[in-house]
Design a protein around this motif. Structure first.
Motif, PDB file in Angstrom:
ATOM      1  N   GLY A   1       5.447 -17.084 -14.473  1.00 61.59           N
ATOM      2  CA  GLY A   1       6.378 -17.449 -13.412  1.00 61.59           C
ATOM      3  C   GLY A   1       6.862 -16.230 -12.660  1.00 61.59           C
ATOM      4  O   GLY A   1       6.065 -15.422 -12.159  1.00 61.59           O
ATOM      5  N   PRO A   2       8.203 -16.023 -12.586  1.00 58.76           N
ATOM      6  CA  PRO A   2       8.743 -14.869 -11.857  1.00 58.76           C
ATOM      7  C   PRO A   2       8.685 -13.561 -12.650  1.00 58.76           C
ATOM      8  O   PRO A   2       8.986 -12.504 -12.109  1.00 58.76           O
ATOM      9  CB  PRO A   2      10.200 -15.285 -11.599  1.00 58.76           C
ATOM     10  N   ILE A   3       8.314 -13.644 -13.936  1.00 63.22           N
ATOM     11  CA  ILE A   3       8.257 -12.444 -14.767  1.00 63.22           C
ATOM     12  C   ILE A   3       6.957 -11.695 -14.470  1.00 63.22           C
ATOM     13  O   ILE A   3       5.859 -12.257 -14.564  1.00 63.22           O
ATOM     14  CB  ILE A   3       8.334 -12.795 -16.264  1.00 63.22           C
ATOM     15  N   SER A   4       7.085 -10.414 -14.093  1.00 61.42           N
ATOM     16  CA  SER A   4       5.924  -9.631 -13.650  1.00 61.42           C
ATOM     17  C   SER A   4       5.944  -8.234 -14.254  1.00 61.42           C
ATOM     18  O   SER A   4       6.979  -7.751 -14.706  1.00 61.42           O
ATOM     19  CB  SER A   4       5.915  -9.522 -12.118  1.00 61.42           C
ATOM     20  N   VAL A   5       4.775  -7.607 -14.224  1.00 61.52           N
ATOM     21  CA  VAL A   5       4.623  -6.207 -14.595  1.00 61.52           C
ATOM     22  C   VAL A   5       4.197  -5.460 -13.338  1.00 61.52           C
ATOM     23  O   VAL A   5       3.227  -5.846 -12.674  1.00 61.52           O
ATOM     24  CB  VAL A   5       3.575  -6.027 -15.709  1.00 61.52           C
ATOM     25  N   GLU A   6       4.903  -4.382 -12.998  1.00 59.98           N
ATOM     26  CA  GLU A   6       4.606  -3.641 -11.764  1.00 59.98           C
ATOM     27  C   GLU A   6       3.912  -2.325 -12.083  1.00 59.98           C
ATOM     28  O   GLU A   6       4.344  -1.575 -12.970  1.00 59.98           O
ATOM     29  CB  GLU A   6       5.892  -3.369 -10.994  1.00 59.98           C
ATOM     30  N   VAL A   7       2.818  -2.056 -11.367  1.00 57.15           N
ATOM     31  CA  VAL A   7       2.035  -0.839 -11.590  1.00 57.15           C
ATOM     32  C   VAL A   7       1.572  -0.278 -10.256  1.00 57.15           C
ATOM     33  O   VAL A   7       1.575  -0.965  -9.237  1.00 57.15           O
ATOM     34  CB  VAL A   7       0.791  -1.120 -12.474  1.00 57.15           C
ATOM     35  N   ASP A   8       1.162   0.986 -10.290  1.00 60.42           N
ATOM     36  CA  ASP A   8       0.432   1.589  -9.173  1.00 60.42           C
ATOM     37  C   ASP A   8      -1.037   1.624  -9.551  1.00 60.42           C
ATOM     38  O   ASP A   8      -1.399   2.103 -10.641  1.00 60.42           O
ATOM     39  CB  ASP A   8       0.926   3.005  -8.895  1.00 60.42           C
ATOM     40  N   ALA A   9      -1.895   1.132  -8.669  1.00 59.62           N
ATOM     41  CA  ALA A   9      -3.320   1.047  -8.953  1.00 59.62           C
ATOM     42  C   ALA A   9      -4.116   1.652  -7.808  1.00 59.62           C
ATOM     43  O   ALA A   9      -3.874   1.342  -6.640  1.00 59.62           O
ATOM     44  CB  ALA A   9      -3.739  -0.413  -9.168  1.00 59.62           C
ATOM     45  N   CYS A  10      -5.064   2.519  -8.159  1.00 56.65           N
ATOM     46  CA  CYS A  10      -5.924   3.177  -7.170  1.00 56.65           C
ATOM     47  C   CYS A  10      -7.307   2.550  -7.196  1.00 56.65           C
ATOM     48  O   CYS A  10      -7.896   2.362  -8.265  1.00 56.65           O
ATOM     49  CB  CYS A  10      -6.022   4.667  -7.470  1.00 56.65           C
ATOM     50  N   PHE A  11      -7.834   2.219  -6.022  1.00 60.33           N
ATOM     51  CA  PHE A  11      -9.187   1.686  -5.880  1.00 60.33           C
ATOM     52  C   PHE A  11     -10.081   2.788  -5.302  1.00 60.33           C
ATOM     53  O   PHE A  11      -9.770   3.346  -4.241  1.00 60.33           O
ATOM     54  CB  PHE A  11      -9.198   0.480  -4.939  1.00 60.33           C
TER      55      PHE A  11
ATOM     56  N   VAL B   1       0.855  -1.182   0.000  1.00 61.02           N
ATOM     57  CA  VAL B   1       0.000   0.000   0.000  1.00 61.02           C
ATOM     58  C   VAL B   1       0.891   1.231   0.000  1.00 61.02           C
ATOM     59  O   VAL B   1       1.802   1.352   0.821  1.00 61.02           O
ATOM     60  CB  VAL B   1      -0.931  -0.004   1.228  1.00 61.02           C
ATOM     61  N   ILE B   2       0.633   2.153  -0.935  1.00 65.07           N
ATOM     62  CA  ILE B   2       1.471   3.358  -1.022  1.00 65.07           C
ATOM     63  C   ILE B   2       0.698   4.632  -0.690  1.00 65.07           C
ATOM     64  O   ILE B   2       1.300   5.681  -0.511  1.00 65.07           O
ATOM     65  CB  ILE B   2       2.134   3.482  -2.407  1.00 65.07           C
ATOM     66  N   ASP B   3      -0.627   4.544  -0.593  1.00 63.57           N
ATOM     67  CA  ASP B   3      -1.411   5.720  -0.192  1.00 63.57           C
ATOM     68  C   ASP B   3      -2.777   5.242   0.257  1.00 63.57           C
ATOM     69  O   ASP B   3      -3.309   4.254  -0.280  1.00 63.57           O
ATOM     70  CB  ASP B   3      -1.549   6.711  -1.354  1.00 63.57           C
ATOM     71  N   LYS B   4      -3.347   5.940   1.216  1.00 64.65           N
ATOM     72  CA  LYS B   4      -4.634   5.535   1.762  1.00 64.65           C
ATOM     73  C   LYS B   4      -5.444   6.779   2.074  1.00 64.65           C
ATOM     74  O   LYS B   4      -4.986   7.658   2.807  1.00 64.65           O
ATOM     75  CB  LYS B   4      -4.405   4.691   3.021  1.00 64.65           C
ATOM     76  N   GLY B   5      -6.650   6.876   1.477  1.00 65.52           N
ATOM     77  CA  GLY B   5      -7.527   8.006   1.729  1.00 65.52           C
ATOM     78  C   GLY B   5      -8.689   7.602   2.618  1.00 65.52           C
ATOM     79  O   GLY B   5      -8.679   6.549   3.260  1.00 65.52           O
ATOM     80  N   VAL B   6      -9.720   8.423   2.643  1.00 62.57           N
ATOM     81  CA  VAL B   6     -10.894   8.131   3.468  1.00 62.57           C
ATOM     82  C   VAL B   6     -11.608   6.895   2.957  1.00 62.57           C
ATOM     83  O   VAL B   6     -11.999   6.012   3.729  1.00 62.57           O
ATOM     84  CB  VAL B   6     -11.848   9.347   3.489  1.00 62.57           C
ATOM     85  N   ASP B   7     -11.806   6.810   1.636  1.00 64.25           N
ATOM     86  CA  ASP B   7     -12.497   5.656   1.072  1.00 64.25           C
ATOM     87  C   ASP B   7     -11.832   5.188  -0.230  1.00 64.25           C
ATOM     88  O   ASP B   7     -12.480   4.612  -1.099  1.00 64.25           O
ATOM     89  CB  ASP B   7     -13.976   5.963   0.832  1.00 64.25           C
ATOM     90  N   SER B   8     -10.539   5.455  -0.354  1.00 67.59           N
ATOM     91  CA  SER B   8      -9.790   4.990  -1.515  1.00 67.59           C
ATOM     92  C   SER B   8      -8.416   4.523  -1.056  1.00 67.59           C
ATOM     93  O   SER B   8      -7.937   4.928   0.016  1.00 67.59           O
ATOM     94  CB  SER B   8      -9.642   6.102  -2.559  1.00 67.59           C
ATOM     95  N   ILE B   9      -7.799   3.685  -1.864  1.00 68.46           N
ATOM     96  CA  ILE B   9      -6.498   3.140  -1.486  1.00 68.46           C
ATOM     97  C   ILE B   9      -5.689   2.892  -2.755  1.00 68.46           C
ATOM     98  O   ILE B   9      -6.235   2.488  -3.788  1.00 68.46           O
ATOM     99  CB  ILE B   9      -6.670   1.851  -0.653  1.00 68.46           C
ATOM    100  N   THR B  10      -4.394   3.185  -2.691  1.00 69.95           N
ATOM    101  CA  THR B  10      -3.513   2.993  -3.839  1.00 69.95           C
ATOM    102  C   THR B  10      -2.432   1.991  -3.469  1.00 69.95           C
ATOM    103  O   THR B  10      -1.841   2.076  -2.388  1.00 69.95           O
ATOM    104  CB  THR B  10      -2.875   4.328  -4.267  1.00 69.95           C
ATOM    105  N   VAL B  11      -2.183   1.060  -4.367  1.00 71.70           N
ATOM    106  CA  VAL B  11      -1.210   0.007  -4.105  1.00 71.70           C
ATOM    107  C   VAL B  11      -0.182  -0.056  -5.232  1.00 71.70           C
ATOM    108  O   VAL B  11      -0.473   0.330  -6.375  1.00 71.70           O
ATOM    109  CB  VAL B  11      -1.896  -1.375  -3.959  1.00 71.70           C
ATOM    110  N   ARG B  12       1.015  -0.516  -4.904  1.00 70.97           N
ATOM    111  CA  ARG B  12       2.002  -0.876  -5.912  1.00 70.97           C
ATOM    112  C   ARG B  12       2.010  -2.393  -5.974  1.00 70.97           C
ATOM    113  O   ARG B  12       2.290  -3.059  -4.965  1.00 70.97           O
ATOM    114  CB  ARG B  12       3.383  -0.335  -5.567  1.00 70.97           C
ATOM    115  N   VAL B  13       1.693  -2.928  -7.131  1.00 68.01           N
ATOM    116  CA  VAL B  13       1.498  -4.369  -7.245  1.00 68.01           C
ATOM    117  C   VAL B  13       2.236  -4.905  -8.461  1.00 68.01           C
ATOM    118  O   VAL B  13       2.277  -4.265  -9.511  1.00 68.01           O
ATOM    119  CB  VAL B  13      -0.007  -4.706  -7.317  1.00 68.01           C
ATOM    120  N   ALA B  14       2.832  -6.079  -8.291  1.00 65.11           N
ATOM    121  CA  ALA B  14       3.490  -6.776  -9.393  1.00 65.11           C
ATOM    122  C   ALA B  14       2.585  -7.916  -9.836  1.00 65.11           C
ATOM    123  O   ALA B  14       2.361  -8.878  -9.088  1.00 65.11           O
ATOM    124  CB  ALA B  14       4.849  -7.304  -8.959  1.00 65.11           C
ATOM    125  N   TYR B  15       2.031  -7.783 -11.048  1.00 67.41           N
ATOM    126  CA  TYR B  15       1.186  -8.824 -11.632  1.00 67.41           C
ATOM    127  C   TYR B  15       2.071  -9.855 -12.326  1.00 67.41           C
ATOM    128  O   TYR B  15       2.945  -9.507 -13.114  1.00 67.41           O
ATOM    129  CB  TYR B  15       0.238  -8.227 -12.670  1.00 67.41           C
TER     130      TYR B  15
END
Length: 314
Positions: free
Chosen positions: A216-226, A198-212
Motif C-alpha cells: 500500500g502506502p508503505i515504501s522503500v526509497e532508494v537512488d538507482a543508477c541505470f 530524476v536526480i542526475d543525468k549523464g550522456v548515456d546513464s541516468i540516476t533516479v530517486r524512487v520509492a518502491y
C-alpha cells in the motif's frame, strides 16, 4: 497524490537543482532518450548474447532461437554447452535428443556429440557467469571484434538472485529505450512505484530517486543508477538507500526480426541481519521476486512493442 510512508535506510545524495521540475510528462526528455540510446548502441558487444538464467536450464537439451539461429543448450559434466540445433549427420533437432554422460545423443541415429564437435559442427563459445548463460555467435554480427568473455556489470559480493525470461514483439533497442525512460514508472506501474524523480543525468546513464511500494502506502526509497555495459544490456544499481549494491540486469537478446527475448536478473543484497535469513530461504523468495519482475515486464513489453510499431510506421 496519496500519502507515502517510507521505511528503511533513506538515500542522502543531493538532487541536482538544475534538473527540470514539474509534471513527469514535462520532465520526460525524448531527445535525451534518443541520444542516450544511440550512445548505447555504439558500444561493443564482443559477439555475446544472453540466453537464459543458468538455473532455468535443466538436465535435458533445450531449444533456443537467437539471432535467427536455432540453438541447443544442454548441461553435462557440471558445464553448460551451446551449439547449432541441427545434427551434422542428417539435420535432426538435437533438442529432441538426450544427454548421455558427457555427450548429446542425436534422437535419429544416436550420433554422440560433445565439446570437441564433429566435422564442421562445433559448440559455440559460451560463458556461465554464475547467474546467466551467454553464447558468442560469431556469425550474427559481421565486422565486430570478438572477445573471450562478455562485458559484465559489477555485482554485489553476496546476493539473492532470480531470473526471468519473456518474449516481446520488438527489437532489442526498444527494450533498452524503455529502460532509458524512467519518467513513465509511476504512471505505468502505479502498483510498484509510489514516486520517482530524476536526480542526475549523464550522456548515456541516468540516476533516479524512487520509492518502491512494499505494501500500500508503505515504501522503500532508494537512488538507482541505470547504465549500459554493452548495446543489449541496461543495468540498474542501487547506489544509495536500502539495499545499496543491489543490481537488476536487463538483457535484450534478438530472436528474429521483430522478436526479442528479455532476460532479467535481479541480484538483491543487504547488510541487514534478516538478509541472511532471506538467502537461506531462497527457494521461497526467488519465485516472489520473479512474479514481481514479470508483472512489470508484462507492461514494459507492451511499451517496447508500441515503440517498435511506431518506429516501423515512420
Amino acid at each position: 497524490m496519496s500519502s507515502i510512508w517510507t521505511i528503511g535506510q533513506r538515500p542522502n545524495s543531493r538532487i541536482d537543482p538544475a534538473l527540470p521540475s514539474g509534471p513527469d510528462w514535462a520532465q520526460a526528455a525524448p531527445p535525451w532518450i534518443k541520444r542516450a540510446l544511440n550512445q548505447v548502441l555504439k558500444k561493443p558487444s564482443g559477439g555475446w548474447f544472453v540466453i537464459d538464467g543458468c538455473r532455468n536450464i535443466g538436465t535435458g537439451p533445450t531449444l533456443y532461437r537467437i539471432g535467427g539461429r536455432d540453438l541447443v543448450v544442454w548441461r553435462a559434466e557440471q558445464m553448460l554447452f551451446v551449439a547449432p540445433d541441427a545434427c551434422p549427420h542428417m539435420g535432426a533437432s538435437l533438442a529432441c535428443g538426450t544427454v548421455v554422460g558427457a555427450q548429446l545423443r542425436c534422437p535419429w541415429h544416436g550420433l554422440g556429440l560433445g565439446k570437441d564437435g564433429h566435422g564442421t559442427w562445433k559448440p559455440y563459445p559460451s560463458y556461465d557467469d554464475g547467474v546467466l548463460l551467454w553464447a558468442r555467435l560469431d556469425d550474427v554480427e559481421p565486422g565486430i571484434v570478438f572477445t573471450s568473455k562478455p562485458t559484465l556489470a559489477q555485482r554485489p559480493a553476496h546476493f539473492l538472485d532470480s531470473v526471468i525470461r519473456i518474449e516481446a514483439g520488438c527489437e532489442p533497442e526498444d527494450v533498452i529505450a524503455n529502460r532509458l525512460d524512467p519518467w513513465h514508472g509511476v504512471h505505468f506501474h502505479p502498483h510498484s512505484f509510489a514516486r520517482l524523480s530524476v536526480i542526475d543525468k549523464g550522456v548515456d546513464s541516468i540516476t533516479v530517486r524512487v520509492a518502491y511500494r512494499v505494501l500500500g502506502p508503505i515504501s522503500v526509497e532508494v537512488d538507482a543508477c541505470f547504465h549500459a555495459p554493452d548495446p543489449r544490456t541496461i543495468v540498474m544499481t542501487i547506489v544509495d538507500g536500502e539495499g545499496t549494491g543491489s543490481v537488476v540486469e536487463t538483457h535484450a537478446t534478438p530472436i528474429d526480426a521483430g522478436r526479442t527475448a528479455i532476460v532479467e536478473a535481479t541480484l538483491a543484497t543487504s547488510e541487514r541481519t534478516g538478509f541472511r535469513l532471506a538467502r537461506s530461504a531462497a527457494k521461497i523468495v526467488r519465485p516472489w521476486i520473479a512474479r514481481s519482475a514479470k508483472r512489470l515486464w508484462v507492461e514494459d513489453a507492451a511499451y517496447a512493442e508500441r515503440t517498435y510499431q511506431r518506429r516501423q510506421s515512420i
